[in-house]
Design an enzyme around this catalytic site. Structure first.
Site, mmCIF file in Angstrom:
data_model
loop_
_atom_site.group_PDB
_atom_site.id
_atom_site.type_symbol
_atom_site.label_atom_id
_atom_site.label_comp_id
_atom_site.label_asym_id
_atom_site.label_seq_id
_atom_site.Cartn_x
_atom_site.Cartn_y
_atom_site.Cartn_z
ATOM 1 N N MET A 1 3.134 4.729 25.217
ATOM 2 C CA MET A 1 3.391 3.728 26.255
ATOM 3 C C MET A 1 4.835 3.845 26.740
ATOM 4 O O MET A 1 5.369 2.930 27.370
ATOM 5 C CB MET A 1 3.106 2.321 25.739
ATOM 6 N N GLY A 2 5.480 4.969 26.418
ATOM 7 C CA GLY A 2 6.840 5.186 26.902
ATOM 8 C C GLY A 2 7.880 4.447 26.078
ATOM 9 O O GLY A 2 7.616 4.046 24.949
ATOM 10 N N LEU B 1 10.491 5.891 24.875
ATOM 11 C CA LEU B 1 10.364 6.829 23.748
ATOM 12 C C LEU B 1 11.541 6.748 22.771
ATOM 13 O O LEU B 1 12.690 6.632 23.190
ATOM 14 C CB LEU B 1 10.241 8.256 24.295
ATOM 15 N N GLY C 1 10.402 8.059 16.759
ATOM 16 C CA GLY C 1 9.020 8.035 16.250
ATOM 17 C C GLY C 1 8.109 8.843 17.161
ATOM 18 O O GLY C 1 7.352 9.715 16.707
ATOM 19 N N HIS C 2 8.207 8.563 18.461
ATOM 20 C CA HIS C 2 7.396 9.317 19.423
ATOM 21 C C HIS C 2 7.764 10.811 19.374
ATOM 22 O O HIS C 2 6.903 11.682 19.396
ATOM 23 C CB HIS C 2 7.645 8.816 20.848
ATOM 24 N N GLY D 1 0.564 8.185 15.467
ATOM 25 C CA GLY D 1 1.517 7.746 14.451
ATOM 26 C C GLY D 1 0.838 6.880 13.391
ATOM 27 O O GLY D 1 0.101 5.950 13.720
ATOM 28 N N ASP E 1 0.884 2.843 13.270
ATOM 29 C CA ASP E 1 -0.196 1.984 13.779
ATOM 30 C C ASP E 1 -1.475 2.348 13.030
ATOM 31 O O ASP E 1 -2.381 2.981 13.565
ATOM 32 C CB ASP E 1 -0.323 2.172 15.288
ATOM 33 N N GLN F 1 -4.880 1.288 14.261
ATOM 34 C CA GLN F 1 -5.168 1.988 15.516
ATOM 35 C C GLN F 1 -5.737 3.380 15.231
ATOM 36 O O GLN F 1 -6.701 3.819 15.864
ATOM 37 C CB GLN F 1 -3.875 2.087 16.324
ATOM 38 N N SER G 1 10.354 0.985 16.623
ATOM 39 C CA SER G 1 9.349 0.447 17.538
ATOM 40 C C SER G 1 10.038 0.024 18.831
ATOM 41 O O SER G 1 11.175 -0.452 18.799
ATOM 42 C CB SER G 1 8.674 -0.777 16.902
#
Ligand code: AMP
Length: 283
Positions: free
Chosen positions: A30-31, A33, A36-37, A149, A152, A155, A187
């Site tokens: 979801m951007g 960034l 983590g991303h 990741g 989550d 998820q 986060s």
């Protein structure tokens, strides 16, 4: 890195790479960034010839009183960061592309049970939104590998189930949670924390690690460990939604004989919701 704004461009790029026999990995985000991303992008790079990242703040996974409008959108910085990460394509879908029909006419993907426990209890409809958008993105991108990741955790479980049940030919791999030096899981929502809250926030992970250490070293039952930790978190200023040991695979309540567990938690600190998880093997 090419930026792709429509499915046709995406199709062409993917068809060309696939025609060359290349393996394609996909990292949906979801951007806004952070490391983590970027760790997922790095993981994708290691297992595939081509890496596609998407940035899309998916309205369907936000509840009516949640932070869809406030969610940080930092596309320029994100693009710059991805340029330095050897990403092949950035896919930027729009809401008219993903949801061409009004909500009441939108086809959705419901993963029962797994979507209504834990976070699903407190965020009704959240995982329906997640499963729906990931389903659509998988159809558009058609990756060989989907990188998610472990932060989550639920998820991942929901998406894994959807992928199995809907016969997606994609392999899911997960990347470990990247943390700040004080242990707080990185986060996009951490920036909602006030200065004092930011100092309190790492207590969540610290408490979770202590709980996990207790599992194999004390006589206390899991439910006593849970309730003592919840009390400690409440005393520190958190508002606990849940703090529970669960079966690591099914996320159901722990049964006698289970050995692979996951401690999952969701808490509020002021107006910021934090989630985290820590695995534990029962000895
Ligand atoms: P989001 O942009 O929050 O939707 O997250 C996109 C992907 O990044 C998801 O697969 C997340 O689980 C993953 N992710 C978010 N935070 C972290 C983190 N701290 N460490 C590793 N992966 C993460």
């Amino acid at each position: 890195m090419v930026t792709l704004n429509n499915p046709q461009m995406l199709n062409e790029a993917v068809a060309k790479w696939r025609g060359q026999g290349e393996i394609i990995a996909f990292v949906p985000t979801m951007g806004n960034l952070h490391e983590g991303h970027l760790s997922l992008v790095e993981k994708a790079r290691q297992v595939a010839d081509r890496v596609i990242v998407s940035i899309y703040v998916n309205p369907l996974q936000f509840g009516v009183n949640e932070d869809f409008d406030a969610y940080p959108r930092t596309l320029d910085e994100d693009q710059h960061r991805l340029e330095t990460q050897a990403v092949d394509a950035l896919f930027l879908p729009t809401t008219t592309m993903i949801y061409p029909r009004p909500p009441e006419q939108t086809t959705t993907v419901d993963v029962p049970e797994l979507s209504t426990i834990l976070c699903g209890t407190f965020r009704p409809g959240h995982f329906l939104g997640v499963a729906t958008v990931v389903c659509k993105l998988l159809h558009l991108v058609k990756p060989d590998i989907l990188v998610l990741g472990a932060k989550d955790y639920q998820q991942v479980a929901v998406i894994q189930r959807m992928v199995e049940d809907l016969f997606f030919a994609v392999k899911i791999i997960t990347g470990e949670t990247v943390r700040e030096v004080d242990g707080l899981a990185k986060s996009s929502r951490n920036q909602y924390l006030g200065i004092e809250e930011r100092q309190i926030a790492p207590i969540l992970y610290k408490t979770m690690r202590e709980s996990v250490a207790q599992v194999n070293s004390s006589e206390a039952t899991l439910s006593i460990i849970e309730s003592e930790a919840k009390q400690a978190l409440t005393d520190a200023g958190f508002n606990c939604e849940y703090y529970e040991f669960r079966d690591a695979i099914t996320l159901s309540q722990v049964q006698p004989g289970d050995t692979e567990l996951i401690l999952v938690a969701a808490v509020w600190l002021g107006k910021t919701r934090l989630i985290d998880n820590v695995p534990v093997t029962l000895r």
